[in-house]
Design a protein around this motif. Structure first.
Motif, PDB file in Angstrom:
ATOM      1  N   UNK A  83      22.257  12.834  33.678  1.00  0.00           N
ATOM      2  CA  UNK A  83      21.701  12.269  32.426  1.00  0.00           C
ATOM      3  C   UNK A  83      21.637  11.016  32.270  1.00  0.00           C
ATOM      4  N   UNK A  84      20.440  10.495  31.730  1.00  0.00           N
ATOM      5  CA  UNK A  84      20.192   8.958  31.549  1.00  0.00           C
ATOM      6  C   UNK A  84      21.068   8.375  30.790  1.00  0.00           C
ATOM      7  N   UNK A  85      21.848   8.904  29.974  1.00  0.00           N
ATOM      8  CA  UNK A  85      23.049   8.584  29.092  1.00  0.00           C
ATOM      9  C   UNK A  85      24.361   8.526  29.673  1.00  0.00           C
ATOM     10  N   UNK A  86      24.490   8.811  31.027  1.00  0.00           N
ATOM     11  CA  UNK A  86      25.277   8.764  31.630  1.00  0.00           C
ATOM     12  C   UNK A  86      25.783   7.389  32.221  1.00  0.00           C
ATOM     13  N   UNK A  87      27.025   7.181  32.099  1.00  0.00           N
ATOM     14  CA  UNK A  87      27.734   5.687  32.303  1.00  0.00           C
ATOM     15  C   UNK A  87      27.884   5.402  33.721  1.00  0.00           C
ATOM     16  N   UNK A  88      28.342   6.471  34.496  1.00  0.00           N
ATOM     17  CA  UNK A  88      28.677   6.446  35.766  1.00  0.00           C
ATOM     18  C   UNK A  88      27.528   6.873  36.881  1.00  0.00           C
ATOM     19  N   UNK A  89      27.903   6.580  38.186  1.00  0.00           N
ATOM     20  CA  UNK A  89      26.879   7.296  39.152  1.00  0.00           C
ATOM     21  C   UNK A  89      26.117   5.971  39.673  1.00  0.00           C
ATOM     22  N   UNK A  90      26.236   5.860  41.132  1.00  0.00           N
ATOM     23  CA  UNK A  90      25.488   4.763  41.618  1.00  0.00           C
ATOM     24  C   UNK A  90      23.863   5.078  41.604  1.00  0.00           C
ATOM     25  N   UNK A  91      23.498   6.286  41.606  1.00  0.00           N
ATOM     26  CA  UNK A  91      22.157   6.538  41.589  1.00  0.00           C
ATOM     27  C   UNK A  91      21.700   6.193  40.203  1.00  0.00           C
ATOM     28  N   UNK A  92      22.483   6.384  39.277  1.00  0.00           N
ATOM     29  CA  UNK A  92      22.264   6.062  37.899  1.00  0.00           C
ATOM     30  C   UNK A  92      22.133   4.516  37.777  1.00  0.00           C
ATOM     31  N   UNK A  93      22.914   3.720  38.296  1.00  0.00           N
ATOM     32  CA  UNK A  93      23.072   2.358  38.295  1.00  0.00           C
ATOM     33  C   UNK A  93      21.610   1.740  39.028  1.00  0.00           C
TER      34      UNK A  93
END
Length: 918
Positions: A249-259
């Motif tokens: 989820x783009x609302x997710x605060x975790x995740x290296x990929x998300x960063x």
């Protein structure tokens, strides 16, 4: 002589830079060394040693075969032995070199020494740190004592030689890497030119990246802007099946990929479990992953996705790997955009074909269920979903019921849900498309299915303008939400479903209206044949049969009794003549129809849209009903009632149809009653004429009686005088003469009274009728008498009682006569009620007493001329009825001994407003 080690990744021969040759020349030419032969060889830094041939040589060879012997290196050769020796060896006597290397295998090298007449030898391993890169041999044909300056100089040359070899290896490796990367990019170009399939393109990109940058896990994640998630579009590796299901989820605060997605920068992490800040952001997919490399796929400032590589080795990825993936990412973006455009056009073409196919089905197929099944089938096919449902909105029950389904459980088939239930219910109540992840709140709490296999659902409301008609829904086991193309497709299919539903409804309505028109025409044709008053019951049978043809429901026809103001049940479906019991007056629905005289329909008796006490219905099994008043003009005859056990059974066209049947029935009854009234009027006119003739004859008789009998008394006086003159005294004769006189007087008095009545009636006939209020007529009757103290008289005038057209003096005479009779019937006192009310086409003026009543045998003679039960002339009631006829009305009586008497004067109602005499 220098032996150089080749790198395993170097596919061609070793490349020596010019510096190597310069070092060898220096070693061979400097007078301080006086070396006759020097050579150098390279070495592969793995367990399997491979030398770069030929070795580089400086100096003069005495025997040409010596060079060939250098090419055939063996495990026990001096070159191999020297490679594993850490410290340099300076042998004053060349024969001692093997002992210094701790080996007995000296034949091969001794033959070299002998051929080249080598007396002293310096052997220096070439090392950079702990890595062996080659060996430097400096051979002398003159004995050497290798003093400190000489050793330092040779070791210095060896140090520079090692650095030169290492630099050459690095340069060669980089060159070969760039060549390989170029080949990979060319392969990708060729791959992309052969196909536009997005999945195939992504797999090709991922495979080439994985080949160049080895890793245990590799995936490409693409951005889904509509659902605000990163979805794995391609994956290879040990956990590819798990990775392909991954959604971030783009609302997710975790995740290296998300960063990486948010910051639009590549990230290379040596250890995801220890390196900060990455250890706090890392979301594990495989527990043994240690290092990770993520590169954003940038299209200008837009991030279309992320290229992700993971390895179980620490520090598995180099800067060169990151640089290569960045180059590959640019090419990947172009390929993805191109493939997405192709997929979009391909899908649009497929959607166009599907919509065209469904449109053809809609125009050729009037069965909406068939079209709904086709729509659902195509929706699942194009969205790659596994489960789908199509729901229709029930306006009367305010809920949804499933009309088409695919892949649902048996329990869900035919299900009904409320508008606050599940994703489908919310889509209907909000009239908005919903594309949700069922594992996320609040949908994980409202999902209505009894399985846990579905992870995402797309529900599209079917709208006709602003009216909700249903919902089209598809479910997917993937946690990825369906995309914008799926939303657009389902919206188009939902619109087609609405069109199919409207077409079917219009056709059904037209078909039903056609049938109803035919039945109404048939009813009119049959009812038109009824003309005789004796056929008054037959219209009910005709309407009942026609209604049974059109409806499966239970049918009731009730007739309104004007006297009791109650409904009397006279026909029901399944029987031609029901017992004439009356329905209870507290049947609220029928009562409302009776009062309002308008059609009432209820689609759900448990949840009526009108405010009424439905539990008062006489039949508790009824769930939907429609009641139409049998009404023509202002004449109310009763109700036509239809009931059914199903909810929402009756449609709007049904209401119009049954209302039409009720009107035809009312018109027929009105026509027959009018015919009856005309016959009754003609009969009353005839009776009035006959009574006028009788009156005329009576007047002539009274006139003759006056003329003829008026002299009787004078004749008797003459006879009596004559008898007195003759002195005849006969009591019998005198008595008889007195009787003659009294009898003659009674006849003359009766004649006089009759003449006065006839004269008065004749004067009234000459008067003009006027429109009056019934209340005014009753008030006049109430005020003309002085009542005995033991008798009370009062009025009761119903609301909205109609006006009447009458000859006032005649009506006043009628009411006066009736009130006088009521007083005479109550010698011991009582009550007289003067009541006015509407009865069918008439206004009834009633005089009701609580007197002794009239016997049944006397009721039939009470209006006869000269008949009286109290010794009077018998002219009063005869004259009253005669006057009623002259007002186009009638006078009736009801009575029982000991129960009082009711005289009813029926006067025609005035239907339209006209000037009123009060």
């Amino acid at each position: 002589m220098i032996y150089k080690v080749s790198m395993e990744k170097t596919r061609r021969g070793a490349v020596y830079p010019g510096s190597f040759i310069s070092i060898l020349k220096i070693a061979g030419n400097l007078s301080c060394l006086r070396a006759k032969v020097a050579h150098m060889v390279g070495h592969l830094p793995t367990t399997h040693h491979r030398f770069a041939y030929p070795p580089r040589i400086s100096g003069i060879m005495l025997d040409s075969s010596s060079f060939q012997s250098m090419l055939n290196s063996q495990p026990e050769d001096i070159v191999v032995l020297a490679l594993h020796h850490i410290e340099p060896i300076f042998a004053n006597e060349s024969e001692t070199i093997y002992s210094a290397l701790h080996s007995d295998a000296s034949n091969h090298q001794e033959s070299f020494q002998q051929r080249e007449k080598i007396r002293s030898m310096a052997v220096v391993p070439l090392r950079v740190g702990d890595e062996s890169v080659g060996v430097l041999f400096v051979n002398f044909r003159q004995p050497q004592r290798f003093d400190a300056p000489q050793k330092l100089f040779i070791e210095g040359l060896a140090h520079y030689a090692a650095i030169g070899i290492k630099n050459a290896q690095a340069f060669g490796t980089l060159t070969q890497r760039r060549i390989r990367e170029l080949e990979i990019l060319q392969n990708i170009d060729r791959e992309l030119s052969r196909t536009l399939d997005l999945k195939h393109v992504l797999q090709a990109l991922l495979r080439q990246a994985h080949d160049q940058v080895p890793s245990e896990e590799a995936s490409i994640l693409l951005t889904n802007s509509s659902s605000q998630v990163l979805e794995t579009a391609a994956a290879i590796g040990r956990h590819a099946d798990t990775s392909i299901m991954q959604v971030i989820s783009l609302q997710e605060t975790k995740g290296i990929t998300r960063w990486v997605l948010e910051n639009k920068k590549p990230v290379r992490v040596n250890n995801v479990h220890h390196d900060l800040p990455w250890r706090d952001l890392y979301i594990p997919v495989a527990v043994d992953v240690i290092s990770e490399l993520d590169v954003p796929l940038l299209d200008g400032e837009e991030v279309v996705g992320v290229l992700n590589l993971e390895s179980v080795r620490e520090s598995a990825f180099l800067q060169e790997d990151q640089d290569f993936l960045l180059t590959l990412a640019g090419q990947a973006v172009l390929a993805i955009k191109k493939a997405q455009a192709y997929e979009r056009e391909k899908r649009l073409a497929a959607e166009g074909l599907v919509l065209n196919q469904i449109s053809k089905e809609i125009t050729s197929q009037l069965d909406p269920v068939h079209v709904f099944d086709l729509i659902l089938e195509k929706a699942l096919e194009l969205t790659h979903s596994t489960t789908g449902t199509l729901w229709l909105y029930d306006h009367d029950r305010n809920d949804l019921w499933i009309v088409a389904e695919r892949g649902v459980t048996k329990k869900k088939k035919g299900q009904r849900i409320s508008l606050d239930q599940g994703v489908v219910g919310h889509a209907a109540s909000k009239k908005q498309l919903l594309n949700v992840n069922l594992s996320q709140p609040p949908w994980n709490e409202t999902y209505t299915d009894d399985t846990n296999e579905m992870h995402s659902e797309l529900a599209v409301p079917m709208l006709a303008g602003s009216d909700i008609r249903g919902v089209l829904s598809v479910d997917s086991p993937s946690s990825k939400k369906l995309n914008e193309r799926d939303e657009r497709l389902l919206q188009g299919l939902a619109d087609l479903a609405v069109i199919a539903l409207q077409n079917a409804e219009r056709y059904e309505k037209a078909e039903r209206e056609s049938q109803q028109f035919q039945l109404l025409y048939q009813a009119g044709e049959e009812l038109g044949k009824l003309s005789d008053l004796t056929q008054l019951e037959q219209p009910y049978d005709v309407i009942l049969r026609i209604a049974e043809t059109h409806s499966r429901g239970f049918i009731v026809i009730s007739r309104y009794d004007d006297e009791t103001q109650e409904l009397k049940l006279i026909r029901t479906s399944g029987s031609q003549h029901s017992s004439p019991h009356r329905t209870k007056s507290d049947d609220i629905v029928n009562q409302q129809v009776t009062e309002e005289q308008s059609t009432t329909g209820i689609q759900d008796t448990n949840n009526p849209l009108v405010v009424m006490d439905i539990p008062n219905l006489s039949d508790s099994s009824t769930h939907s009903l429609i009641i139409a008043p049998i009404l023509f003009k202002d004449r109310y005859y009763g109700n036509l009632e239809l009931k059914d056990k199903d909810l929402s059974y009756f449609s709007g066209t049904d209401a119009n149809f049954y209302e039409g049947l009720a009107q035809q029935l009312a018109a027929t009854i009105y026509r027959l009653e009018t015919a009856q009234a005309r016959q009754e009027f003609e009969q009353r006119a005839k009776s009035a004429e006959e009574m006028s003739s009788i009156g005329q004859l009576a007047f002539e008789v009274t006139h003759r009686l006056d003329n003829d009998l008026g002299l009787v008394e004078s004749y008797v006086i003459d006879i009596q005088l004559e008898l007195d003159a003759q002195a005849v005294a006969n009591t019998v004769v005198s008595k008889k003469l007195d009787n003659i006189v009294r009898a003659t007087r009674r006849v003359l008095n009766l004649s006089k009274e009759l003449k006065q009545v006839l004269v008065k009636s004749g004067e009234a006939i000459a008067g003009e009728p006027v429109i009056m209020q019934p209340r005014a007529l009753l008030e006049e009757a109430q005020d003309i008498l002085i009542l005995p103290s033991n008798i009370q008289i009062y009025m009761e005038v119903e609301d909205e009682v109609a006006n009447v057209r009458v000859i006032p003096s005649l009506v006043a005479d009628i009411l006066h006569n009736l009130v006088v009779n009521a007083i005479d019937a109550m010698p011991h006192g009582g009550k007289i009620k003067l009541r006015a009310r509407n009865i069918a086409r008439f206004v009834a003026l009633e005089v009701i007493d609580t007197g002794t009543g009239i016997s049944h045998q006397n009721l039939s003679k009470i209006f006869d001329l000269f008949y009286s039960t109290k010794g009077s002339s018998g002219f009063g009631l005869w004259s009253a009825r005669r006057n009623a006829f002259r007002n186009d009305g009638d006078l009736t009586v009801k009575s029982e001994l000991g129960q009082g008497t009711t005289f009813t004067l029926l006067l025609p109602k005035i239907e339209k407003e006209m000037p009123v005499v009060k």
